[in-house]
Design an enzyme around this catalytic site. Structure first.
Site, short mmCIF file in Angstrom:
data_model
loop_
_atom_site.label_atom_id
_atom_site.label_comp_id
_atom_site.label_asym_id
_atom_site.label_seq_id
_atom_site.Cartn_x
_atom_site.Cartn_y
_atom_site.Cartn_z
CD GLU A 161 -7.72 -8.40 -0.80
OE1 GLU A 161 -6.74 -7.93 -1.40
OE2 GLU A 161 -7.71 -8.62 0.43
CD GLU A 194 -7.01 -11.61 2.72
OE1 GLU A 194 -6.60 -10.67 2.02
OE2 GLU A 194 -7.05 -11.58 3.96
CG ASP A 221 1.84 -0.97 3.35
OD1 ASP A 221 1.07 -0.64 4.24
OD2 ASP A 221 1.55 -1.79 2.45
CG ASP A 255 -5.06 -11.07 7.64
OD1 ASP A 255 -5.79 -11.63 6.80
OD2 ASP A 255 -5.07 -9.83 7.82
CG HIS A 268 -1.74 -1.03 1.59
ND1 HIS A 268 -1.29 -2.20 2.14
CD2 HIS A 268 -3.08 -1.17 1.47
CE1 HIS A 268 -2.32 -3.02 2.34
NE2 HIS A 268 -3.42 -2.42 1.94
CG HIS A 277 -10.93 -11.26 2.70
ND1 HIS A 277 -10.52 -10.26 1.85
CD2 HIS A 277 -10.30 -11.03 3.87
CE1 HIS A 277 -9.67 -9.46 2.49
NE2 HIS A 277 -9.52 -9.92 3.71
C1 XUL Z 1 -7.60 -6.53 4.41
C2 XUL Z 1 -6.79 -6.95 3.27
C3 XUL Z 1 -5.91 -5.93 2.67
C4 XUL Z 1 -5.84 -5.98 1.18
C5 XUL Z 1 -5.10 -4.83 0.55
O1 XUL Z 1 -8.38 -7.52 4.95
O2 XUL Z 1 -6.82 -8.10 2.88
O3 XUL Z 1 -4.65 -6.06 3.22
O4 XUL Z 1 -5.26 -7.15 0.73
O5 XUL Z 1 -5.58 -3.61 0.92
CO CO Z 2 -5.82 -9.06 1.36
#
Ligand code: XUL
Ligand code: CO
Length: 438
Positions: free
Chosen positions: A230, A266, A102, A307, A99, A269
């Site tokens: 995403e 993801e 970051d 995560d 990002h 997610h």
């Molecule tokens: C948040 C997430 C983020 C995205 C990028 O849940 O997955 O880190 O991957 O903004």
């Molecule tokens: Co992500």
């Protein structure tokens, strides 16, 4: 200067007892016509690896990183670059994802924030040239700052919409500058807490407007990377607009954006949306939108986005199965959007986290390749749907019959016997492949 005491991680094979070695990830080994390195396209997440210091909602930092000790924020950001590239070199990770927030500290003014980004991007470029490590994707953090309290592209405040657009513009420019192969949109605050104060129609129209502007701007500056969305169903908001692959597809099609975006799936997610990881990848594959993957996992007894580094071999196998059936990654890859636990606070733990994730996916790749090579599920499915290959089934597929003809057929013929789905048999075969594949 070296930030890590650990030496370069090497492949030592499954018999090795060295915890700082790969047991299954052998970058040069050929699997289905490509090296493991080319098939898996591993990426490091800049945020979880280099800016996460162990905070959780109940407590502060637990990690004192050697690259994070200088008081000047820009100096710290530069040290972070050097530490990140040392880490990727030692881990043999060919890509990174970031990002804007970051890599460089935000300033009070957007102009100064952008200047800082340019300064750090120059350092990153030097390190990329030195190491050959590439950028998988860039994105903007339009969720962390207080100004995004009501959303970014879906904010009720038009000046926040404008600010978001400006931030994405810059993030896209630096992603292009770094040769990023994709650009990701994760709508961190694009959702709502209550419908009592939310105009969902305006908010979703605005989100589409923002994405259309991004498409136009990418074209204007010649950014040829793949644009990715995403999905995530909840967190931080109660309801995120990009709930899952199916709702993102419906959104893209409604606003005629379907030709410009693919999906970044993801794992955690998917879990939050009450789907399996494989389900989301499968939906992407059959709709031609499998872009890239954020590789991580949740915890089955915790209902939030933990995560964690992915270590579940069923998940990595079935994920690689869908990815291989899709013909493998094109511009995408496996980005470890994963962080070590708060109590794993030593620098060395970062290596264990990545080794675990890379080995789990390497193993998953090999098992998936063998399953496909042996047509284990393909042959079973072919037989299961064989009734559509001939007779009335073929007529249905070919569009030759409607309700009247089908009524006539049903009255005359009834139905043939249903056959077992053999789920348990297939699950046992899957176990056998996971255990026995060499
Ligand atoms: C948040 C997430 C983020 C995205 C990028 O849940 O997955 O880190 O991957 O903004
Ligand atoms: Co992500």
């Amino acid at each position: 200067m070296a930030y890590f005491k650990v030496e370069k991680i090497q492949f030592e094979g499954p018999k090795s007892k060295n915890p700082l070695a790969f047991k299954y990830y052998n970058p040069d080994e050929i699997v289905m016509g490509k090296t493991m390195k080319e098939q898996l396209r591993f990426a490091m997440s800049y945020w979880h690896t280099f800016t996460y210091m162990g905070t959780d909602p109940f407590g502060g930092n637990t990690m004192a990183r050697s690259w994070d000790q200088t008081s000047d924020a820009m100096e710290r950001a530069k040290e972070r670059v050097y530490a990140a590239f040392e880490f990727m070199e030692k881990m043999q990770i060919p890509f990174f994802c970031f990002h804007d927030a970051d890599i460089a500290p935000r300033a009070d003014s957007l102009a100064e924030t952008n200047r800082r980004l340019d300064e750090i991007v120059a350092v990153i470029k030097e390190e990329m040239n030195r190491t050959g490590i590439k950028c998988l994707w860039g994105t903007t953090n339009a969720f962390g700052d207080e100004k995004f309290v009501h959303g970014a592209g879906t904010s009720c405040n038009a000046t926040v919409f404008a600010y978001t657009a400006a931030q994405i513009k810059k993030a896209m420019e630096i992603t292009k500058e770094l040769g990023g192969q994709n650009y990701v949109f994760w709508g961190g605050r694009e959702g709502y807490e209550t419908l009592l104060n939310t105009d969902t129609e305006l908010e979703m129209d605005n989100l589409a407007r923002l994405l259309q502007m991004a498409v136009d701007y990418a074209k204007e500056i010649g950014f040829t990377g793949q644009l990715l969305i995403e999905p995530k169903p909840k967190e931080p908001t109660k309801h995120q607009y990009d709930f899952d692959t199916a709702s993102v597809l419906a959104f893209l099609r409604k606003y005629n954006l379907q030709d410009y975006f693919k999906i970044n799936v993801e794992a955690n997610h998917a879990t939050l949306a009450a789907h399996t990881f494989q389900h989301e990848l499968n939906q992407c594959r059959i709709n031609g939108v499998l872009g890239s993957v954020d590789a991580n996992m949740g915890d089955p007894v915790l209902g939030w986005d933990t995560d964690q580094f992915p270590t579940n071999l069923y998940d990595t196998t079935l994920a690689m199965y869908e990815i291989l059936l899709d013909g493998g990654f094109k511009k995408g890859g496996l980005n470890f959007d994963a962080k070590v636990r708060r109590a794993s606070f030593e620098d060395e733990d970062l290596f264990y986290g990545y080794i675990a994730g890379m080995d789990a996916f390497a193993r998953g790749l090999k098992v998936a390749a063998k399953l496909i090579e042996d047509r284990v599920f393909e042959d079973f499915k072919e037989q299961r749907y064989a009734s559509y290959k001939e007779g009335i089934g073929k007529d249905i597929i070919d569009g030759k019959v409607g309700f009247k003809e089908l009524e006539e057929y049903a009255i005359k013929n009834g139905i043939s016997h249903n056959r077992s789905g053999r789920q348990e048999m297939l699950e046992n075969i899957l176990n056998q492949y996971i255990i026995e594949t060499r």
